[in-house]
Design a protein around this motif. Structure first.
Motif, PDB file in Angstrom:
ATOM      1  N   LEU A  62       0.829  -1.209   0.000  1.00 59.16           N
ATOM      2  CA  LEU A  62       0.000   0.000   0.000  1.00 59.16           C
ATOM      3  C   LEU A  62       0.864   1.259   0.000  1.00 59.16           C
ATOM      4  N   ASN A  63       1.892   1.283   0.829  1.00 60.27           N
ATOM      5  CA  ASN A  63       2.773   2.455   0.903  1.00 60.27           C
ATOM      6  C   ASN A  63       3.517   2.680  -0.407  1.00 60.27           C
ATOM      7  N   ILE A  64       3.956   1.620  -1.040  1.00 57.70           N
ATOM      8  CA  ILE A  64       4.665   1.737  -2.323  1.00 57.70           C
ATOM      9  C   ILE A  64       3.729   2.288  -3.392  1.00 57.70           C
ATOM     10  N   ILE A  65       2.538   1.730  -3.481  1.00 55.52           N
ATOM     11  CA  ILE A  65       1.572   2.162  -4.494  1.00 55.52           C
ATOM     12  C   ILE A  65       1.220   3.629  -4.306  1.00 55.52           C
ATOM     13  N   LYS A  66       1.056   4.063  -3.080  1.00 61.21           N
ATOM     14  CA  LYS A  66       0.721   5.463  -2.788  1.00 61.21           C
ATOM     15  C   LYS A  66       1.826   6.426  -3.220  1.00 61.21           C
ATOM     16  N   GLN A  67       3.071   5.939  -3.316  1.00 57.36           N
ATOM     17  CA  GLN A  67       4.211   6.790  -3.688  1.00 57.36           C
ATOM     18  C   GLN A  67       4.335   7.032  -5.186  1.00 57.36           C
ATOM     19  N   ILE A  68       3.641   6.248  -6.004  1.00 59.30           N
ATOM     20  CA  ILE A  68       3.805   6.371  -7.459  1.00 59.30           C
ATOM     21  C   ILE A  68       3.279   7.732  -7.893  1.00 59.30           C
ATOM     22  N   PRO A  69       4.153   8.573  -8.450  1.00 67.59           N
ATOM     23  CA  PRO A  69       3.702   9.908  -8.850  1.00 67.59           C
ATOM     24  C   PRO A  69       2.888   9.891 -10.138  1.00 67.59           C
ATOM     25  N   ALA A  70       2.103  10.922 -10.336  1.00 65.46           N
ATOM     26  CA  ALA A  70       1.363  11.081 -11.581  1.00 65.46           C
ATOM     27  C   ALA A  70       2.355  11.058 -12.736  1.00 65.46           C
ATOM     28  N   GLY A  71       1.971  10.391 -13.824  1.00 62.76           N
ATOM     29  CA  GLY A  71       2.828  10.321 -14.993  1.00 62.76           C
ATOM     30  C   GLY A  71       3.821   9.180 -14.961  1.00 62.76           C
ATOM     31  N   LYS A  72       3.758   8.336 -13.942  1.00 65.67           N
ATOM     32  CA  LYS A  72       4.650   7.186 -13.818  1.00 65.67           C
ATOM     33  C   LYS A  72       3.830   5.931 -13.566  1.00 65.67           C
ATOM     34  N   ILE A  73       4.428   4.777 -13.819  1.00 69.96           N
ATOM     35  CA  ILE A  73       3.767   3.494 -13.584  1.00 69.96           C
ATOM     36  C   ILE A  73       4.737   2.544 -12.900  1.00 69.96           C
ATOM     37  N   MET A  74       4.182   1.498 -12.321  1.00 65.13           N
ATOM     38  CA  MET A  74       4.968   0.383 -11.795  1.00 65.13           C
ATOM     39  C   MET A  74       4.268  -0.893 -12.243  1.00 65.13           C
ATOM     40  N   THR A  75       4.983  -2.011 -12.178  1.00 64.89           N
ATOM     41  CA  THR A  75       4.364  -3.296 -12.494  1.00 64.89           C
ATOM     42  C   THR A  75       3.938  -3.976 -11.194  1.00 64.89           C
ATOM     43  N   TYR A  76       3.011  -4.918 -11.329  1.00 60.31           N
ATOM     44  CA  TYR A  76       2.567  -5.692 -10.166  1.00 60.31           C
ATOM     45  C   TYR A  76       3.758  -6.367  -9.495  1.00 60.31           C
ATOM     46  N   GLY A  77       4.610  -6.986 -10.305  1.00 57.23           N
ATOM     47  CA  GLY A  77       5.777  -7.691  -9.775  1.00 57.23           C
ATOM     48  C   GLY A  77       6.788  -6.769  -9.139  1.00 57.23           C
ATOM     49  N   GLN A  78       6.938  -5.591  -9.691  1.00 60.21           N
ATOM     50  CA  GLN A  78       7.858  -4.605  -9.127  1.00 60.21           C
ATOM     51  C   GLN A  78       7.408  -4.198  -7.731  1.00 60.21           C
ATOM     52  N   VAL A  79       6.114  -3.938  -7.572  1.00 60.88           N
ATOM     53  CA  VAL A  79       5.572  -3.589  -6.253  1.00 60.88           C
ATOM     54  C   VAL A  79       5.797  -4.743  -5.286  1.00 60.88           C
ATOM     55  N   ALA A  80       5.504  -5.957  -5.736  1.00 58.48           N
ATOM     56  CA  ALA A  80       5.666  -7.134  -4.877  1.00 58.48           C
ATOM     57  C   ALA A  80       7.118  -7.295  -4.432  1.00 58.48           C
ATOM     58  N   ALA A  81       8.053  -7.150  -5.359  1.00 57.32           N
ATOM     59  CA  ALA A  81       9.471  -7.324  -5.032  1.00 57.32           C
ATOM     60  C   ALA A  81       9.945  -6.276  -4.029  1.00 57.32           C
ATOM     61  N   ILE A  82       9.577  -5.035  -4.248  1.00 56.76           N
ATOM     62  CA  ILE A  82      10.010  -3.971  -3.336  1.00 56.76           C
ATOM     63  C   ILE A  82       9.358  -4.144  -1.962  1.00 56.76           C
ATOM     64  N   ALA A  83       8.143  -4.702  -1.943  1.00 48.31           N
ATOM     65  CA  ALA A  83       7.450  -4.945  -0.674  1.00 48.31           C
ATOM     66  C   ALA A  83       7.997  -6.182   0.047  1.00 48.31           C
ATOM     67  N   GLY A  84       8.931  -6.897  -0.599  1.00 46.98           N
ATOM     68  CA  GLY A  84       9.594  -7.999   0.073  1.00 46.98           C
ATOM     69  C   GLY A  84       9.183  -9.391  -0.344  1.00 46.98           C
ATOM     70  N   SER A  85       8.323  -9.506  -1.344  1.00 45.05           N
ATOM     71  CA  SER A  85       7.884 -10.828  -1.782  1.00 45.05           C
ATOM     72  C   SER A  85       7.800 -10.860  -3.314  1.00 45.05           C
ATOM     73  N   PRO A  86       8.935 -11.091  -3.972  1.00 42.92           N
ATOM     74  CA  PRO A  86       9.003 -10.984  -5.434  1.00 42.92           C
ATOM     75  C   PRO A  86       8.025 -11.860  -6.209  1.00 42.92           C
ATOM     76  N   ARG A  87       7.528 -12.907  -5.594  1.00 44.45           N
ATOM     77  CA  ARG A  87       6.612 -13.813  -6.294  1.00 44.45           C
ATOM     78  C   ARG A  87       5.145 -13.519  -5.975  1.00 44.45           C
ATOM     79  N   ALA A  88       4.863 -12.368  -5.418  1.00 41.45           N
ATOM     80  CA  ALA A  88       3.508 -12.055  -4.960  1.00 41.45           C
ATOM     81  C   ALA A  88       2.776 -11.029  -5.837  1.00 41.45           C
ATOM     82  N   ALA A  89       3.041 -11.043  -7.135  1.00 43.48           N
ATOM     83  CA  ALA A  89       2.367 -10.094  -8.030  1.00 43.48           C
ATOM     84  C   ALA A  89       0.845 -10.244  -7.964  1.00 43.48           C
ATOM     85  N   ARG A  90       0.376 -11.472  -7.854  1.00 37.39           N
ATOM     86  CA  ARG A  90      -1.082 -11.677  -7.777  1.00 37.39           C
ATOM     87  C   ARG A  90      -1.668 -11.115  -6.486  1.00 37.39           C
ATOM     88  N   GLN A  91      -0.887 -11.137  -5.435  1.00 41.78           N
ATOM     89  CA  GLN A  91      -1.348 -10.534  -4.177  1.00 41.78           C
ATOM     90  C   GLN A  91      -1.508  -9.024  -4.353  1.00 41.78           C
TER      91      GLN A  91
END
Length: 109
Positions: free
Chosen positions: A9-38
């Motif tokens: 949630l904290n990572i997603i809230k940081q994404i600025p307007a005009g930028k994107i992240m991938t599901y897997g990127q968020v999962a990896a930075i949050a500490g669980s690289p295989r949790a894109a579906r989560q």
């Protein structure tokens, strides 16, 4: 200690307007690289409650991953409104528009 969900949630809230992240990127930075579906589940169930910029998340190819036509259209329009270029295949250039919260900006150095 924060849970995976809190970190995501904290990572997603940081994404600025005009930028994107991938599901897997968020999962990896949050500490669980295989949790894109989560991350998908978090966006689906918590976007409204936490006012998340859900439209700034795409799949690992840079494509809008929503199945329903209305959702894809909404995401495309929201991204375009922020200056993100989305092609006719609902694809975003990851090199150009990807946000990396781990990168230091010039002001932080």
């Amino acid at each position: 200690m924060q849970t995976f969900t809190e970190k995501a949630l904290n990572i997603i809230k940081q994404i600025p307007a005009g930028k994107i992240m991938t599901y897997g990127q968020v999962a990896a930075i949050a500490g669980s690289p295989r949790a894109a579906r989560q991350v998908t589940r978090i966006l689906h169930s918590m976007s409204d409650k936490h006012n998340l910029p859900w439209h700034r998340i795409v799949n690992k190819q840079g494509q809008i991953a929503l199945n329903d036509e209305e959702g894809r259209f909404s995401q495309r329009k929201l991204l375009q409104k922020e200056g993100v270029e989305v092609d006719s295949n609902d694809q975003v250039d990851l090199v150009r528009f990807r946000f990396d919260p781990l990168e230091k900006t010039v002001n932080e150095i």
